[in-house]
Design a protein around this motif. Sequence first.
Motif, PDB file in Angstrom:
ATOM      1  N   ASN A  44      87.646  60.932   6.270  1.00 49.91           N
ATOM      2  CA  ASN A  44      88.208  62.045   6.929  1.00 49.91           C
ATOM      3  C   ASN A  44      88.785  62.837   5.557  1.00 49.91           C
ATOM      4  O   ASN A  44      89.038  62.672   4.817  1.00 49.91           O
ATOM      5  N   PRO A  45      89.279  63.872   6.078  1.00 49.15           N
ATOM      6  CA  PRO A  45      90.072  65.084   4.524  1.00 49.15           C
ATOM      7  C   PRO A  45      91.365  64.755   4.541  1.00 49.15           C
ATOM      8  O   PRO A  45      92.555  64.687   3.804  1.00 49.15           O
ATOM      9  N   PHE A  46      91.962  63.952   5.330  1.00 47.87           N
ATOM     10  CA  PHE A  46      93.647  62.706   4.811  1.00 47.87           C
ATOM     11  C   PHE A  46      93.547  61.713   4.130  1.00 47.87           C
ATOM     12  O   PHE A  46      92.921  61.612   4.178  1.00 47.87           O
ATOM     13  N   VAL A  47      94.463  61.572   3.755  1.00 47.12           N
ATOM     14  CA  VAL A  47      95.385  60.497   2.831  1.00 47.12           C
ATOM     15  C   VAL A  47      96.561  59.843   3.493  1.00 47.12           C
ATOM     16  O   VAL A  47      97.698  60.358   3.881  1.00 47.12           O
ATOM     17  N   VAL A  48      96.946  58.864   3.141  1.00 47.80           N
ATOM     18  CA  VAL A  48      98.381  58.299   3.749  1.00 47.80           C
ATOM     19  C   VAL A  48      99.048  57.864   3.124  1.00 47.80           C
ATOM     20  O   VAL A  48      98.183  56.833   1.934  1.00 47.80           O
ATOM     21  N   ASP A  49     100.668  57.221   3.524  1.00 53.42           N
ATOM     22  CA  ASP A  49     101.063  56.200   2.388  1.00 53.42           C
ATOM     23  C   ASP A  49     100.798  55.043   3.124  1.00 53.42           C
ATOM     24  O   ASP A  49     100.797  54.288   4.126  1.00 53.42           O
ATOM     25  N   PRO A  50      99.883  54.108   1.933  1.00 51.96           N
ATOM     26  CA  PRO A  50      99.845  53.088   2.249  1.00 51.96           C
ATOM     27  C   PRO A  50     100.594  51.494   2.169  1.00 51.96           C
ATOM     28  O   PRO A  50     100.738  50.629   2.128  1.00 51.96           O
ATOM     29  N   GLY A  51     101.731  52.770   1.927  1.00 50.54           N
ATOM     30  CA  GLY A  51     103.520  51.169   1.996  1.00 50.54           C
ATOM     31  C   GLY A  51     103.161  49.944   2.828  1.00 50.54           C
ATOM     32  O   GLY A  51     103.890  49.202   2.270  1.00 50.54           O
ATOM     33  N   GLU A  52     102.813  50.740   4.134  1.00 48.91           N
ATOM     34  CA  GLU A  52     103.155  49.229   5.106  1.00 48.91           C
ATOM     35  C   GLU A  52     101.962  48.422   4.847  1.00 48.91           C
ATOM     36  O   GLU A  52     101.604  47.426   5.867  1.00 48.91           O
ATOM     37  N   LYS A  53     100.659  48.970   4.815  1.00 55.65           N
ATOM     38  CA  LYS A  53      99.748  48.225   4.737  1.00 55.65           C
ATOM     39  C   LYS A  53      99.615  46.414   4.171  1.00 55.65           C
ATOM     40  O   LYS A  53      99.813  46.732   3.299  1.00 55.65           O
ATOM     41  N   PRO A  54      98.904  45.883   5.237  1.00 51.08           N
ATOM     42  CA  PRO A  54      99.660  44.539   4.685  1.00 51.08           C
ATOM     43  C   PRO A  54      98.173  43.951   3.455  1.00 51.08           C
ATOM     44  O   PRO A  54      97.212  44.302   3.356  1.00 51.08           O
ATOM     45  N   GLY A  55      98.989  43.477   2.693  1.00 49.89           N
ATOM     46  CA  GLY A  55      98.043  42.988   1.581  1.00 49.89           C
ATOM     47  C   GLY A  55      98.132  44.266   0.486  1.00 49.89           C
ATOM     48  O   GLY A  55      96.980  44.209  -0.416  1.00 49.89           O
ATOM     49  N   GLY A  56      98.538  45.526   1.177  1.00 52.23           N
ATOM     50  CA  GLY A  56      98.423  46.679  -0.120  1.00 52.23           C
ATOM     51  C   GLY A  56      97.361  47.038  -0.592  1.00 52.23           C
ATOM     52  O   GLY A  56      95.962  46.738  -0.111  1.00 52.23           O
ATOM     53  N   VAL A  57      97.016  48.527  -1.647  1.00 55.22           N
ATOM     54  CA  VAL A  57      95.481  48.480  -2.720  1.00 55.22           C
ATOM     55  C   VAL A  57      95.784  48.339  -3.423  1.00 55.22           C
ATOM     56  O   VAL A  57      96.847  48.193  -3.938  1.00 55.22           O
ATOM     57  N   ASP A  58      94.523  48.589  -4.461  1.00 54.62           N
ATOM     58  CA  ASP A  58      94.358  48.873  -5.425  1.00 54.62           C
ATOM     59  C   ASP A  58      95.235  50.119  -5.942  1.00 54.62           C
ATOM     60  O   ASP A  58      95.387  50.262  -7.648  1.00 54.62           O
ATOM     61  N   ARG A  59      94.646  51.235  -5.382  1.00 48.53           N
ATOM     62  CA  ARG A  59      94.850  52.609  -6.066  1.00 48.53           C
ATOM     63  C   ARG A  59      96.033  53.610  -4.402  1.00 48.53           C
ATOM     64  O   ARG A  59      95.029  53.431  -3.434  1.00 48.53           O
ATOM     65  N   ASP A  60      96.816  53.863  -4.373  1.00 47.53           N
ATOM     66  CA  ASP A  60      97.715  54.666  -3.624  1.00 47.53           C
ATOM     67  C   ASP A  60      97.536  55.957  -3.809  1.00 47.53           C
ATOM     68  O   ASP A  60      97.567  57.393  -4.778  1.00 47.53           O
ATOM     69  N   LEU A  61      95.923  56.392  -2.662  1.00 50.35           N
ATOM     70  CA  LEU A  61      95.743  57.431  -2.863  1.00 50.35           C
ATOM     71  C   LEU A  61      96.387  58.900  -2.984  1.00 50.35           C
ATOM     72  O   LEU A  61      96.593  59.676  -3.763  1.00 50.35           O
ATOM     73  N   TYR A  62      97.532  58.132  -1.735  1.00 49.48           N
ATOM     74  CA  TYR A  62      98.172  59.370  -1.205  1.00 49.48           C
ATOM     75  C   TYR A  62      99.569  60.035  -1.987  1.00 49.48           C
ATOM     76  O   TYR A  62      99.567  61.083  -2.507  1.00 49.48           O
ATOM     77  N   HIS A  63     100.088  58.779  -2.806  1.00 49.80           N
ATOM     78  CA  HIS A  63     100.713  59.218  -3.753  1.00 49.80           C
ATOM     79  C   HIS A  63     100.415  59.942  -5.104  1.00 49.80           C
ATOM     80  O   HIS A  63     100.856  61.307  -6.077  1.00 49.80           O
ATOM     81  N   GLU A  64      99.530  59.432  -5.274  1.00 50.33           N
ATOM     82  CA  GLU A  64      98.023  60.337  -6.506  1.00 50.33           C
ATOM     83  C   GLU A  64      98.210  61.805  -6.179  1.00 50.33           C
ATOM     84  O   GLU A  64      98.816  62.548  -7.291  1.00 50.33           O
ATOM     85  N   ALA A  65      97.764  61.753  -5.150  1.00 49.91           N
ATOM     86  CA  ALA A  65      97.480  63.613  -4.314  1.00 49.91           C
ATOM     87  C   ALA A  65      98.926  64.354  -4.547  1.00 49.91           C
ATOM     88  O   ALA A  65      98.729  65.044  -5.434  1.00 49.91           O
ATOM     89  N   LEU A  66      99.999  63.731  -3.762  1.00 48.36           N
ATOM     90  CA  LEU A  66     100.907  64.241  -4.031  1.00 48.36           C
ATOM     91  C   LEU A  66     101.614  64.596  -5.401  1.00 48.36           C
ATOM     92  O   LEU A  66     102.055  65.761  -5.320  1.00 48.36           O
TER      93      LEU A  66
END
Length: 719
Positions: free
Chosen positions: A380-402
């Motif tokens: 969908n056309p949203f992005v979220v802060d992945p800070g609380e996601k277990p295991g984290g993410v390789d690329r933080d799209l939210y802060h990149e877009a921000l």
Amino acid sequence: MAAMRVDRRAALALGGGVLAAGALTAGGIAVRSPYAPPPQLPTGSWDPGPATGTYDLGGHRVEIGRPGGPPSGRFRVLRGGTPVWWARAGVIGAARGTLLWTDRLGHFSDRRRLDRVWADARCETAGVVGGDTLRLTGRFGVRPGEGPDWQLTLLSRGDVLEVDLEVPDADLVLLRSDLAVDEAVHGLGAQATDIDLRGQDVVLAAREQGIGRGKQPLTVLAEKTQGAGGSPTTTYAPMPALVTRGLRGLDWSQDRVAEVDLRDRLEVSVWDARITARWRTAATPRELVRTPHDPIPGWTGTGAILGLQGGSAEVRRKLDALDGAAIAGVWLQDWVGRRSTGFGSRLWWTWQLDRHLYPDWDQLVADLTGRGIRVLSYINPFVVDPGEKPGGVDRDLYHEALRRGFLVGHPAGGPYVLDQDGFSAAMVDLTNPAAYAWFGEVIAAMPQTGGWMADFGESLPFDAVLHEGDPRELHNRWPLLWEQLNAEVRGPDEFVFHRSAWRGSRAAHWAGDQLTSWDAHDGMASALLAMLAGGVSGLPQMHSDAGGYTSLDQPVVQTHRDAELLLRWSEWCVWSPVLRTHESNRPEENAQVWDPQASPAFAQQTRVFRELADYRATVVADDLPAIRHCWVEVPGTAAAERDDQYFFGPSFLVAPVLRPGVTGREVSLPPGRWVLVWTGEEYAGDRVTRVRSLIGQPPVFHRVEDAGAAAISRRIRAL
């Protein structure tokens, strides 16, 4: 702090509020809906002045009579002697004012505030230009200088009359037409209400459709506690287009919110200083409702697309339980990982593969591909802060877009943060070319082999701050921008389906998020209504979540599906463009197609679906709606008056079972001789016949003389 709201999928974390609201309802205290229609605008008058006369414009004749003459002749446009547009009183109108929006929990509701209304129009000049154009100018008001100037231009192009009304000093303009006594009105998008919209006041704004939408006590409870009840005409997919039983159609080009008032006559008001519209006529309904669209990949018609989740092991287990089923694809919406909320199972909108849930993704995809099963995903056309996601993410799209300024802004500054019940999300700004291209790359990088669900699209706030453009202009157009982005990324053999829509849409759509219930307000029957209405107003390739989506476990409004509802819903989806299932928001509390009580019957349904593959390919390639109201195929018959049966393409008449615990239903057969697909029995037409209906065998008929349909039916009976 940015304003927050939630969508339908989060709206009923009602908790104790349900019981409190239930007590209010039981005590007789009503909750007024914010969707209640406003007072009707004054009809006004039409003074033709020097325009009195008859004008021949190409294929159209415009008759403008004297104020003292016959009412039917005061303003009338004909084509070939047939009235196209007429009004006994005011033809046009305008107003100054504001449309105020309340945005609660993703449910937009409006309040119309008008400072001045001009309903009396006097014509001051009239002239024919080039033999096909009539230009009228004048002023509103009964006294000189009372109201603003207006210009109305009529242009004849074949069977289309183009209309252009401009009132530079207005905030709202309207066109008005009378309706014949028995002239039903259909369309305006995926309207999950009565197919004949006469008597309704329909606001065309893309938005969450609501929970309950008139089903009580659910709607009043949802409205009282969360502002999320919705109305019969709130929809994800409005369309500025309608057709009438008088074989005329009206559509318009403005994207701003419009109100179509059908309480007494046909009145289209657009919150703009201009409306450019088209009156169309046709000899048959089929000619009137044709809509070009993008193709649906052929593989989608060869088996079911199963909505599965839970990780690699669960996907394999569920597929094993459906041995013998025809499966074309699996739709793994939780490829990004799942999170739990008060509403149920939700997703991590980080748009990266969750290796914890799918540790062997590549092997899983390879195994499924080897079995001829495509893998579909979700975005969908949203992005979220992945800070609380277990295991984290390789690329933080939210802060990149921000950081790069790619997010829709809030008028108070910063991104427009939207609460999704337990987590927040921000929208990518599709008016920013760099953000548009960036998110296209994100979509293209999703791991899948068959396509994806392109969810949302209807959530742009009316006060958003955009890179370019006015959100009041772009709110309704946002679904189309979202669709266009996905279309640019989609491969030729990928199936991408959307929930929201607006004029110009060419993609496949599904009918939104229904309750896991039987009812016509917001359950299975409402999905059929939405598909029939969408089909005649520009959305010809619609399907439904088989089994519904929204399940509730709160007191008073508990809604769960059993195997009967799931199988009855699936059995008529067999006779549609796509057979796609959904686990619902609460999978553990609802019957699933792989459960022992359902799997044998569902597997049989998938095999019937597969037998229709070649026929389906011709149906979905046509510009006519795949699911057709009987009025489209057999106008003028008693069957054309029924909203609970439809034609799948030109050959098969389908009568879904829409009530629990029954083993048959009445079918209105058109004139002729008809064959029941499941038994080969012949029935006389032009009458209402009661037909037995076992699970998996809804009443489906074809004409005796249809050799192609007869061959398909014989193969089905041999399964």
